[in-house]
Design an enzyme around this catalytic site. Sequence first.
Site, mmCIF file in Angstrom:
data_model
loop_
_atom_site.group_PDB
_atom_site.id
_atom_site.type_symbol
_atom_site.label_atom_id
_atom_site.label_comp_id
_atom_site.label_asym_id
_atom_site.label_seq_id
_atom_site.Cartn_x
_atom_site.Cartn_y
_atom_site.Cartn_z
ATOM 1 N N TYR A 1 -47.194 -9.117 48.486
ATOM 2 C CA TYR A 1 -46.516 -7.816 48.402
ATOM 3 C C TYR A 1 -46.143 -7.302 49.790
ATOM 4 C CZ TYR A 1 -48.699 -8.360 43.859
ATOM 5 O OH TYR A 1 -49.101 -8.869 42.661
ATOM 6 N N ARG B 1 -47.068 -1.336 52.104
ATOM 7 C CA ARG B 1 -48.332 -1.060 51.418
ATOM 8 C C ARG B 1 -49.092 0.138 52.001
ATOM 9 N NH1 ARG B 1 -52.230 -3.801 50.716
ATOM 10 N NH2 ARG B 1 -52.454 -3.373 48.507
ATOM 11 N N CYS C 1 -38.120 6.514 60.574
ATOM 12 C CA CYS C 1 -38.163 7.973 60.661
ATOM 13 C C CYS C 1 -38.825 8.597 59.455
ATOM 14 C CB CYS C 1 -36.749 8.509 60.861
ATOM 15 S SG CYS C 1 -36.133 7.983 62.454
ATOM 16 N N GLU C 2 -40.094 8.341 59.296
ATOM 17 C CA GLU C 2 -40.932 8.929 58.250
ATOM 18 C C GLU C 2 -42.334 9.026 58.826
ATOM 19 O OE1 GLU C 2 -40.588 8.891 54.476
ATOM 20 O OE2 GLU C 2 -38.626 7.911 54.313
ATOM 21 N N GLU D 1 -53.014 -15.311 35.963
ATOM 22 C CA GLU D 1 -51.782 -15.131 36.755
ATOM 23 C C GLU D 1 -52.030 -14.292 38.006
ATOM 24 O OE1 GLU D 1 -49.369 -13.735 33.418
ATOM 25 O OE2 GLU D 1 -49.989 -11.663 33.834
ATOM 26 N N PRO D 2 -52.841 -14.810 38.923
ATOM 27 C CA PRO D 2 -53.087 -14.071 40.164
ATOM 28 C C PRO D 2 -51.924 -14.200 41.143
ATOM 29 C CG PRO D 2 -54.183 -16.192 40.254
ATOM 30 C CD PRO D 2 -53.526 -16.109 38.901
ATOM 31 N N GLY D 3 -51.730 -13.180 41.948
ATOM 32 C CA GLY D 3 -50.759 -13.242 43.030
ATOM 33 C C GLY D 3 -51.496 -13.137 44.356
HETATM 34 N N1 LLP Z 1 -49.601 -10.260 36.135
HETATM 35 C C1 LLP Z 1 -48.900 -9.130 35.916
HETATM 36 C C2 LLP Z 1 -48.343 -8.877 34.591
HETATM 37 C C3 LLP Z 1 -48.734 -8.218 36.958
HETATM 38 O O1 LLP Z 1 -48.055 -7.100 36.726
HETATM 39 C C4 LLP Z 1 -49.286 -8.493 38.225
HETATM 40 C C5 LLP Z 1 -49.102 -7.562 39.343
HETATM 41 C C6 LLP Z 1 -49.973 -9.701 38.414
HETATM 42 C C7 LLP Z 1 -50.116 -10.561 37.339
HETATM 43 C C8 LLP Z 1 -50.572 -10.120 39.729
HETATM 44 O O2 LLP Z 1 -51.492 -9.224 40.228
HETATM 45 P P1 LLP Z 1 -52.380 -9.645 41.513
HETATM 46 O O3 LLP Z 1 -53.191 -10.861 41.143
HETATM 47 O O4 LLP Z 1 -51.444 -9.955 42.620
HETATM 48 O O5 LLP Z 1 -53.207 -8.467 41.789
HETATM 49 N N2 LLP Z 1 -47.485 -4.007 45.101
HETATM 50 C C9 LLP Z 1 -48.892 -3.808 44.801
HETATM 51 C C10 LLP Z 1 -49.387 -4.680 43.693
HETATM 52 C C11 LLP Z 1 -48.567 -4.567 42.423
HETATM 53 C C12 LLP Z 1 -49.054 -5.493 41.365
HETATM 54 C C13 LLP Z 1 -48.107 -5.529 40.226
HETATM 55 N N3 LLP Z 1 -48.471 -6.451 39.219
HETATM 56 C C14 LLP Z 1 -49.698 -3.984 46.096
HETATM 57 O O6 LLP Z 1 -49.103 -4.219 47.138
HETATM 58 O O7 LLP Z 1 -50.915 -3.839 46.082
#
Ligand code: LLP
Length: 423
Positions: A381, A324, A354-355, A285-287
């Site tokens: 993100y 980020r 303003c930060e 499950e990559p994002g």
């Molecule tokens: N699966 C679960 C259960 C997760 O909690 C996450 C991300 C992913 C998959 C996907 O992770 P990825 O492949 O995108 O690394 N806002 C932060 C990242 C928070 C990630 C939260 N969970 C940033 O901007 O770096």
Amino acid sequence: MPVSRDAQGQLLLGTLPLRQLVDDPRWATPFYAYDLEGIVASATTLDNAFGRAPHLVCLAVKANTAGPILEALSRLGLGADVVSGAELSVALRAGIPPERLVYSGVAKRDAEIDMAIGLGDRGILALQIESLEEISRVAARALAAGRTARVSVRINPSVKRELLSTHDHIATGHDEAKFGVPRDDVKEAVRRVREASALTLVGFNFHIGSQLTEVGGYRESAALLCQIAQDAIAGGCTSLEFLNTGGGFGIDYGSGCAASPADFAGVVISEFDRAKLSHLKMVVEPGRALVGAHGVVVARTVQTKVAGHCQWIMIDAGMNDLIRPALYQARHRIVSIDDPKGPAASWVVVGPVCESSDDFGAHELPANAPRAVAILDAGAYGFTMASQYNGRALPDELFISKGEVVSVLRGRTSAEWAASRFC
Ligand code: LLP
């Protein structure tokens, strides 16, 4: 290469010169622009890395919820990992069927559990259970609905902090994290799920953290997950269908990333092989790895400021548009959209919020400040964490395919924000 320069030095996203968007009066800066072909290419590369093994790549929708992106990935056969009823709705609307959806999250509300259980003939692929306490909650909701809930137990593999090569805020697979069932409680979780008549144990999963740049902790966790599955099978569990090894595959924000998404896929394949579990489906499950590199924030220079030895470029994008850097001290490369010819200087790029944390860091940019810049690698993100802090607009999102804007999601204007503050 998600962004590049043409022969005239103009910055391209895919094949589209970004200056065209900046010069087009329809689009006010700041805005997000995404290269749909780049996203599809990243997803295809990862999908192909699993070869003929049974597998499912689920986009972690939290990274990017834009309909045009989800629809493109749905057409490729991808699934989605969601963490709220709203994300579930968005994924369904994009055409992703329930059997390609997994639902994670430590505090799912009853209505959200009901929604996931109630979809289609047999609910979603799996509700991913994050604690012993959640097991009886999901079982009660399934009983009340007269359905069987398909569940996966999320393991917290207690990876040593130093093996999680990432920022503290996004490391999840260690002892103090709120996520997943601790290793020592996994046997009890399996017992409780198998005993509950309204639950079917279809999988085990983990997600140890985000922006992992090495595979060490991931391999250790995958080996543990396989061991847990073997133990469950040896204990008579016949309902397992998949093991989900989460996301977290890092990208190169400019300082390198040793491991590629295909390396993580390779780890999964070899651990499944070793454990003789290749009949189970491999779910990931990559994002970030699918969308991160293919989105940019385009912003105009509002003015410069020179004081003592400091010199700033003040742009019209702020921490509300891309949080980020402020939240994780993340560094995003910032480049001129026009040919950066001529002498360069070190400019600190800041936004209007303003930060003091509304600061994108020091960047080599033309000494004669550029009229507009692109903040790179903002596809994951970025917009999903944007806010209207300081009464600012939410940026538009432009979707690019074959060098053209093919769809647009309009943000929310400051005027709409102001109106929303009154009853
Ligand atoms: N699966 C679960 C259960 C997760 O909690 C996450 C991300 C992913 C998959 C996907 O992770 P990825 O492949 O995108 O690394 N806002 C932060 C990242 C928070 C990630 C939260 N969970 C940033 O901007 O770096």
